[in-house]
Design a protein around this motif. Structure first.
Motif, PDB file in Angstrom:
ATOM      1  N   GLN A 216      25.459 -58.309  77.865  1.00  0.00           N
ATOM      2  CA  GLN A 216      26.357 -57.990  76.756  1.00  0.00           C
ATOM      3  C   GLN A 216      26.785 -59.284  76.063  1.00  0.00           C
ATOM      4  OE1 GLN A 216      29.224 -55.213  78.050  1.00  0.00           O
ATOM      5  NE2 GLN A 216      29.524 -54.409  75.998  1.00  0.00           N
ATOM      6  N   SER A 225      20.340 -60.281  69.428  1.00  0.00           N
ATOM      7  CA  SER A 225      20.998 -59.237  68.667  1.00  0.00           C
ATOM      8  C   SER A 225      21.038 -59.597  67.179  1.00  0.00           C
ATOM      9  CB  SER A 225      22.394 -59.014  69.242  1.00  0.00           C
ATOM     10  OG  SER A 225      23.226 -58.460  68.293  1.00  0.00           O
TER      11      SER A 225
ATOM     12  N   THR B  86      16.890 -48.936  60.973  1.00  0.00           N
ATOM     13  CA  THR B  86      17.812 -49.548  61.926  1.00  0.00           C
ATOM     14  C   THR B  86      18.918 -50.270  61.160  1.00  0.00           C
ATOM     15  OG1 THR B  86      16.597 -51.610  61.920  1.00  0.00           O
ATOM     16  CG2 THR B  86      15.919 -49.982  63.546  1.00  0.00           C
ATOM     17  N   THR B 142      18.058 -51.832  71.756  1.00  0.00           N
ATOM     18  CA  THR B 142      19.112 -52.748  71.325  1.00  0.00           C
ATOM     19  C   THR B 142      20.211 -51.945  70.648  1.00  0.00           C
ATOM     20  OG1 THR B 142      18.100 -53.014  69.154  1.00  0.00           O
ATOM     21  CG2 THR B 142      17.495 -54.620  70.826  1.00  0.00           C
ATOM     22  N   THR B 143      21.377 -52.570  70.465  1.00  0.00           N
ATOM     23  CA  THR B 143      22.364 -51.938  69.586  1.00  0.00           C
ATOM     24  C   THR B 143      21.826 -52.076  68.165  1.00  0.00           C
ATOM     25  OG1 THR B 143      23.574 -54.001  69.413  1.00  0.00           O
ATOM     26  CG2 THR B 143      24.385 -52.448  71.040  1.00  0.00           C
ATOM     27  N   HIS B 148      20.508 -45.966  69.118  1.00  0.00           N
ATOM     28  CA  HIS B 148      21.959 -46.133  69.006  1.00  0.00           C
ATOM     29  C   HIS B 148      22.526 -45.104  68.002  1.00  0.00           C
ATOM     30  CE1 HIS B 148      25.462 -49.212  68.199  1.00  0.00           C
ATOM     31  NE2 HIS B 148      25.899 -48.009  68.457  1.00  0.00           N
ATOM     32  N   ASN B 163      31.936 -45.165  72.138  1.00  0.00           N
ATOM     33  CA  ASN B 163      32.261 -46.448  72.779  1.00  0.00           C
ATOM     34  C   ASN B 163      32.485 -46.312  74.286  1.00  0.00           C
ATOM     35  OD1 ASN B 163      32.157 -48.008  70.387  1.00  0.00           O
ATOM     36  ND2 ASN B 163      34.158 -47.182  69.819  1.00  0.00           N
ATOM     37  N   MET B 167      26.020 -48.989  76.597  1.00  0.00           N
ATOM     38  CA  MET B 167      24.629 -49.143  76.188  1.00  0.00           C
ATOM     39  C   MET B 167      24.053 -50.406  76.812  1.00  0.00           C
ATOM     40  SD  MET B 167      24.178 -47.883  72.306  1.00  0.00           S
ATOM     41  CE  MET B 167      25.803 -48.270  71.785  1.00  0.00           C
ATOM     42  N   GLN B 169      21.284 -52.928  76.776  1.00  0.00           N
ATOM     43  CA  GLN B 169      20.207 -53.360  75.887  1.00  0.00           C
ATOM     44  C   GLN B 169      19.119 -54.037  76.699  1.00  0.00           C
ATOM     45  OE1 GLN B 169      21.528 -55.238  72.162  1.00  0.00           O
ATOM     46  NE2 GLN B 169      23.547 -55.259  73.113  1.00  0.00           N
ATOM     47  N   TRP B 311      26.873 -47.613  60.688  1.00  0.00           N
ATOM     48  CA  TRP B 311      26.637 -49.012  61.091  1.00  0.00           C
ATOM     49  C   TRP B 311      27.790 -49.906  60.659  1.00  0.00           C
ATOM     50  CZ3 TRP B 311      23.725 -48.578  64.806  1.00  0.00           C
ATOM     51  CH2 TRP B 311      22.498 -47.912  64.786  1.00  0.00           C
ATOM     52  N   ALA B 314      30.524 -49.508  63.008  1.00  0.00           N
ATOM     53  CA  ALA B 314      30.261 -50.174  64.288  1.00  0.00           C
ATOM     54  C   ALA B 314      30.258 -51.694  64.134  1.00  0.00           C
ATOM     55  CB  ALA B 314      28.919 -49.711  64.845  1.00  0.00           C
ATOM     56  N   LEU B 316      28.041 -53.467  62.571  1.00  0.00           N
ATOM     57  CA  LEU B 316      26.693 -54.031  62.683  1.00  0.00           C
ATOM     58  C   LEU B 316      26.029 -54.240  61.329  1.00  0.00           C
ATOM     59  CD1 LEU B 316      25.395 -52.034  65.765  1.00  0.00           C
ATOM     60  CD2 LEU B 316      26.245 -54.375  65.698  1.00  0.00           C
TER      61      LEU B 316
END
Lengths: 264, 340
Positions: A216, A225, B86, B142-143, B148, B163, B167, B169, B311, B314, B316
């Protein structure tokens, strides 16, 4: 025949003596960064292809503000410290055995040659099956990468110790352990320390592979990431962190070298 | 020696002129795709010459990960590409790198594409329904991945907090399946072929399928804004060829009988053989995971808006990304679910 003429000649034999130029590197990097920033501000390069240094700095700053910077660096350092130590201790043990005993060498050299080139990333699914997705599999990935170069550095370091010094010790009837401690170990040390430099970099490179396993936090996980999310500014921020870490470890090793090899 | 070169060159030039009266006008384009059945229409259009019909000389470039085709469009290595949507895709599109012009595959009820599975240990402890997902750990790539988003939709459907799901990854299916087999996670999202394998090995139980639970716009056809601005007729020609192939795919693989059961459509065997050859896999294996693809490449536009919002929620995808700016709906008629 003419009289030989005397002529004053300036000293030319200076050789390529390098004198330290403090700050030159800093000026060079500053200029490079300024040019990079300018190229993006002026629109010569699209930020889509290369984020500006200011954007990378902002990404780092935001990371620090969010409080996750410490978590990323801390967890990565812990993994590197554990993985590198385990790999180094095991590698030194095996390397010394290969350097001293014929039987160990007969088995060790082909074994190392056969196992060293295996890409550690290809073993990830197996490592997960054996060790799970917690810290052990991540540490093992780094330790495996560090182990083989250390073993090679150690045994070739011992090989490089002058034979006549060892023979002299034996002639003076020095105990076996004393020969090892006072002649072989110091003699092999420069080679071993050079190996440390390589393995420290390998540990940093393998950090990304290790943190592919369900991490993480960690610089490698952060870089992965950011790459997946196409956040190129954060990607480069992570790379900068790795470079700084590499530089810091390199400096520590230089100090260690100066201290341990002071006898030279 | 030089004379020979000139001679050879002349012969080659003559051969080119003589052999390709049509190719003279053909416009060169490159298409990026992954070797997956969800890219089926691209392979069909290439194999059956639909691009050539539209005056396009299409070259296929294959990629191995979903992150690569959009990057290839940005770098100009390919003109068009199809891939799964994604968070990373929207970050790239939001910066003006790519624009969505049509649909690739869709998660749709009756088409088992991605399975939710529980390990035997988790099953024994009472994890037997997708409603019980809260507090479980799940292996994902992956996130920000399609997995996801599917989990996000599932959480909304069954009212649990996404949440609360951990997850894990693992950056790839082999590592995910290893973690699942070793009982390191409670659950996994896995493509149909892998799901069937895990089930027959007795590694876990299938709890449900993404398509049955939460249909959504899984993939898209996209190009660069530059192509849209400067080569509009070429983009239109490409979309026509794509639609022709997509409708053949749709007829063969997405037909349903009166009871709503998926049945073999016309040309099923021919199309399956074509795809099997393109995938370099046996037809039986291909037949397990054939996704739903709209016959005309029409998008579920409302879902695209929802994806961007999800997204952003989140954290991201950058808040500045506007779903509207990522889409160009002028190439395909009759898109679904348009937001008012």
């Amino acid at each position: 025949m003419a009289e030989p003429q005397m002529r004053e000649v300036a000293f030319r034999g200076g050789g390529f003596v390098l004198s330290p130029r403090r700050g030159a590197a800093a000026v060079f990097f500053a200029l490079l960064l300024a040019l990079w920033e300018l190229a993006i501000r002026a629109g010569w390069i699209s930020p889509l292809f290369l984020p500006a240094p200011s954007a990378v700095t902002t990404a780092l700053w935001e990371l620090a503000l969010a409080g996750t910077l410490g978590l990323h660096v801390g967890q990565s350092l812990a993994r590197i410290a554990a993985g590198w130590s385990i790999g180094t201790i095991a590698g030194l043990g095996v390397g010394f055995a290969m350097g001293i005993w014929s039987m160990s060498r007969a088995i060790g050299v082909p074994a190392v040659s056969a196992l060293f080139p295996i890409p550690k990333i290809a073993l990830l699914p197996l490592l997960i099956l054996w060790l799970g997705i917690g810290e052990p599999s991540k540490i093992a990935t780094i330790a495996l990468g560090v182990f083989f170069p250390t073993a090679i550095a150690a045994y070739s370091g011992i090989d490089g110790v002058p034979r006549n010094l060892i023979r002299m010790g034996q002639s003076f009837n020095l105990p076996w352990l004393a020969i090892l401690r006072k002649i072989v170990l110091p003699g092999a040390l420069p080679g071993i320390l050079a190996g440390f430099r390589i393995t420290a970099s390998i540990a940093l490179i393998l950090l990304v592979a290790a943190e592919m396993i369900g991490a993480q936090y960690g610089i490698g996980a952060f870089i992965l990431s950011a790459g997946n999310l196409m956040q190129t500014d954060q990607l480069l921020a992570g790379v900068v962190l790795l470079s700084v870490l590499g530089l810091a470890i390199g400096t520590v090793l230089s100090r260690l070298e100066r201290w341990l090899l002071g006898w030279r | 020696m030089r004379k020979f070169h000139i001679f050879a060159g002349a012969v080659a030039a003559l051969a080119v002129i003589g052999l390709s009266p049509v190719a003279q006008a053909a416009e060169k384009i490159a298409v990026g795709a992954l070797r997956l059945t969800s890219s089926g229409p691209i392979f069909i259009a290439l194999e059956k010459g639909y691009f050539r019909e539209q005056g396009l000389d299409a070259e296929l470039k294959l990629f191995t990960a979903a992150t690569q085709p959009p990057l290839a469009v940005v770098s100009g290595d390919v003109d068009f590409a199809v891939t799964g949507l994604t968070a990373g895709f929207y970050n790239l599109a939001g910066k003006g790198g790519v624009k969505i012009i049509g649909a690739q595959s869709r998660e749709e009820s009756g088409f088992p594409l991605i399975a939710y599975m529980a390990t035997n240990q988790a099953w024994d402890k009472g994890f037997r329904s997708l409603k019980d997902f809260a507090g479980k750990s799940v292996a994902v790539t992956t996130t920000g991945s399609t997995f996801h988003y599917s989990l996000g939709l599932l959480a909304k459907k069954y009212g649990f907090d996404v949440n609360s799901v951990t997850m894990r990854q693992l950056n790839g299916l082999p590592a995910m399946q290893a973690a699942f087999k070793g009982g390191q996670v409670d659950a996994i999202l896995v493509p149909s072929v892998g799901a069937r394998a895990l089930e027959s090995e007795g590694a876990g139980k299938i709890l449900g399928w993404v398509g049955d639970e939460t249909p959504w716009q899984l993939g898209a056809l996209f190009t660069s804004p530059k192509n849209i601005a400067e080569r509009r007729p070429m983009v239109q020609a490409f979309v026509r060829a794509y639609q022709k192939a997509a409708s053949e795919y749709h007829k063969a693989f997405n037909a349903k009988d009166a009871a709503g059961k998926v049945v073999k459509g016309p040309n099923y065997d021919e199309m399956l053989a074509l795809l099997a050859k393109a995938m370099e896999q046996p037809p039986e294996r291909i037949a397990i995971g054939l996704p739903y693809i709209d016959a005309l490449g029409r998008l579920d536009v409302g879902d695209i808006y929802n994806q961007v919002a999800f997204w952003q929620g989140a954290g991201l995808v950058d808040k500045s990304v506007d779903a509207k700016a990522v889409l160009d709906l002028s190439f395909v008629e009759g898109h679904f679910n348009l937001p008012r």
